[in-house]
Design an enzyme around this catalytic site. Structure first.
Site, PDB file in Angstrom:
ATOM      1  N   GLY A   1       0.741  -1.243   0.081  1.00  0.00           N
ATOM      2  CA  GLY A   1       0.139   0.132   0.132  1.00  0.00           C
ATOM      3  C   GLY A   1       0.903   1.204   0.024  1.00  0.00           C
ATOM      4  O   GLY A   1       1.427   1.716   0.982  1.00  0.00           O
TER       5      GLY A   1
ATOM      6  N   GLY B   1      -0.062   4.250  -0.702  1.00  0.00           N
ATOM      7  CA  GLY B   1      -0.569   5.517  -0.551  1.00  0.00           C
ATOM      8  C   GLY B   1       0.162   6.424   0.582  1.00  0.00           C
ATOM      9  O   GLY B   1       1.118   6.106   1.027  1.00  0.00           O
TER      10      GLY B   1
ATOM     11  N   GLY C   1       1.106   4.506   3.866  1.00  0.00           N
ATOM     12  CA  GLY C   1       2.348   3.659   3.496  1.00  0.00           C
ATOM     13  C   GLY C   1       3.557   4.474   3.182  1.00  0.00           C
ATOM     14  O   GLY C   1       4.773   4.089   3.796  1.00  0.00           O
TER      15      GLY C   1
ATOM     16  N   ASN D   1      -7.819   1.935   8.071  1.00  0.00           N
ATOM     17  CA  ASN D   1      -9.466   2.267   8.775  1.00  0.00           C
ATOM     18  C   ASN D   1     -10.157   0.951   8.639  1.00  0.00           C
ATOM     19  O   ASN D   1      -9.698   0.152   8.180  1.00  0.00           O
ATOM     20  CB  ASN D   1      -9.846   3.205   7.748  1.00  0.00           C
ATOM     21  CG  ASN D   1      -9.368   4.467   8.141  1.00  0.00           C
ATOM     22  OD1 ASN D   1      -9.029   5.100   9.192  1.00  0.00           O
ATOM     23  ND2 ASN D   1      -9.164   5.246   6.943  1.00  0.00           N
TER      24      ASN D   1
ATOM     25  N   LYS E   1     -11.418   4.735  16.829  1.00  0.00           N
ATOM     26  CA  LYS E   1     -11.470   5.040  15.516  1.00  0.00           C
ATOM     27  C   LYS E   1     -12.520   4.976  14.523  1.00  0.00           C
ATOM     28  O   LYS E   1     -12.896   5.774  13.667  1.00  0.00           O
ATOM     29  CB  LYS E   1     -10.017   4.621  14.820  1.00  0.00           C
ATOM     30  CG  LYS E   1      -9.661   4.984  13.471  1.00  0.00           C
ATOM     31  CD  LYS E   1      -9.048   6.477  13.454  1.00  0.00           C
ATOM     32  CE  LYS E   1      -8.658   7.034  12.041  1.00  0.00           C
ATOM     33  NZ  LYS E   1      -7.386   6.286  11.671  1.00  0.00           N
TER      34      LYS E   1
ATOM     35  N   ASN F   1     -15.197  18.421   6.550  1.00  0.00           N
ATOM     36  CA  ASN F   1     -15.682  18.057   7.900  1.00  0.00           C
ATOM     37  C   ASN F   1     -16.418  19.191   8.925  1.00  0.00           C
ATOM     38  O   ASN F   1     -17.365  18.927   9.425  1.00  0.00           O
ATOM     39  CB  ASN F   1     -14.407  17.465   8.732  1.00  0.00           C
ATOM     40  CG  ASN F   1     -13.881  16.229   7.982  1.00  0.00           C
ATOM     41  OD1 ASN F   1     -14.198  15.554   7.000  1.00  0.00           O
ATOM     42  ND2 ASN F   1     -12.656  15.947   8.527  1.00  0.00           N
TER      43      ASN F   1
ATOM     44  N   SER G   1     -11.720  11.002   3.504  1.00  0.00           N
ATOM     45  CA  SER G   1     -11.413  10.092   2.497  1.00  0.00           C
ATOM     46  C   SER G   1     -12.388   9.308   1.908  1.00  0.00           C
ATOM     47  O   SER G   1     -12.289   8.951   0.845  1.00  0.00           O
ATOM     48  CB  SER G   1     -10.385   8.640   3.405  1.00  0.00           C
ATOM     49  OG  SER G   1     -11.142   8.196   4.200  1.00  0.00           O
TER      50      SER G   1
END
Length: 302
Positions: A7, A9, A12, A103, A181, A199, A252
């Site tokens: 990963g 991203g 990572g 997540n 989380k 948000n 995200s």
């Protein structure tokens, strides 16, 4: 010591920097040759943190490389966990250390069932980072990272993680931190995706505030029944504080929906609803949010 990262991203790549700075050798496992071709020769990763740029070099591999994997960090999207690990499974050993930094929930149990006897940790972080280009990373915050073992006879920290220069909190009760989380994500991410807003905009409308409040109460009910104590204050208070502190951010999940990508709704609100069903608890607001995001998601991607 050699850490492989699945990963590449933002998270990572951020951990590639953290591990490299701690003296570890790092390889990024990219999806295929096309993904590898997007990187510059030598695996140069440029990082900017507090306006101070530096760079590191990572080895680049595809899943079919033959190098054995002894230490593995999984930072893929939650729904890609099983397929990504299965692609490299022939390279794993019985003593391979695996850390899941993702997540959502549910994929941890699925991986344990699939791999059987492994050394597995789960971690959750509030670190923030974003990719300007494939190999240009901006670190916004090192945040706090909680990590704990998911398997017996596993040490508090994986090899070499005691050298990481980040706020790292090992503990045996990682499930509570994963639930915390998850709870915040349930309270914020689906709503921002449905309302197509930042948000902070969730707190600017009384209807959105009420919807968040009701979703939070359902999450608390399920967590309590599962034996999890979320926060000292009500979840709605903590979620509002997080939404306010990250007011300018796009979640995200919203970014995934905007770009026509698969979201992690099944591993977030979907997992919450599964647990509610198992415990015979009604969660109509969260079921409605789940269905709403499914309707916005690419056809057939669940």
């Amino acid at each position: 010591m050699h850490w492989h990262i699945l990963g590449a991203g933002a998270i990572g790549c951020l951990w590639a920097d953290f591990l490299t700075q701690a003296g570890q050798k790092v390889s990024l496992i990219l999806r295929d040759q096309a993904s590898l071709a997007q990187w510059p020769a030598g695996g140069r990763l440029e990082i900017t943190e507090a306006e101070q740029p530096h760079h590191i070099h990572c080895q680049l591999e595809t899943p079919d490389a033959e190098v054995p994997i002894r230490h593995l960090l999984v930072a893929t999207k939650a729904y890609d966990t099983l397929s990504a690990v299965e692609a490299i499974q022939p390279r794993l050993h019985d003593d391979t250390e695996i850390v899941l930094l993702q997540n959502g929930m549910g994929q941890q149990e699925q991986l344990l069932e699939r791999l059987g006897n492994v050394r597995l940790w789960a971690a959750t972080t509030t670190a923030g980072a974003w990719l300007e280009t494939r190999n240009k990373l901006h670190c916004v915050s090192r945040g706090d990272t909680h990590i704990g073992p998911l398997t017996d006879n596993t040490s508090a920290l994986p090899s070499g993680w005691d050298r990481l220069d980040i706020p790292l909190h090992p503990g045996s009760d990682i499930q509570t931190h994963l639930w915390r989380k998850l709870a915040i994500n349930c309270a914020i991410n689906p709503l921002t995706a449905l309302f197509d807003c930042r948000n902070g905009a969730l707190l600017e409308d009384s209807g959105r505030i009420e919807l968040m409040r009701n979703a939070c109460r359902e999450v608390e009910h399920v967590a309590t029944a599962a034996g999890i104590e979320l926060f000292p204050e009500p979840l709605e208070v903590r979620a509002a504080a997080v939404a306010r502190a990250t007011g300018e951010n796009f979640s995200s999940m919203l970014q995934d929906i905007r770009h026509g990508r698969r979201s992690e709704i099944e591993q977030i609100t979907g997992y919450l609803c599964q647990q509610a069903d198992r415990l015979n608890i009604e969660v109509p607001v969260n079921h409605s949010l789940l269905q709403g995001i499914r309707a916005l998601s690419p056809t057939g991607q669940r």
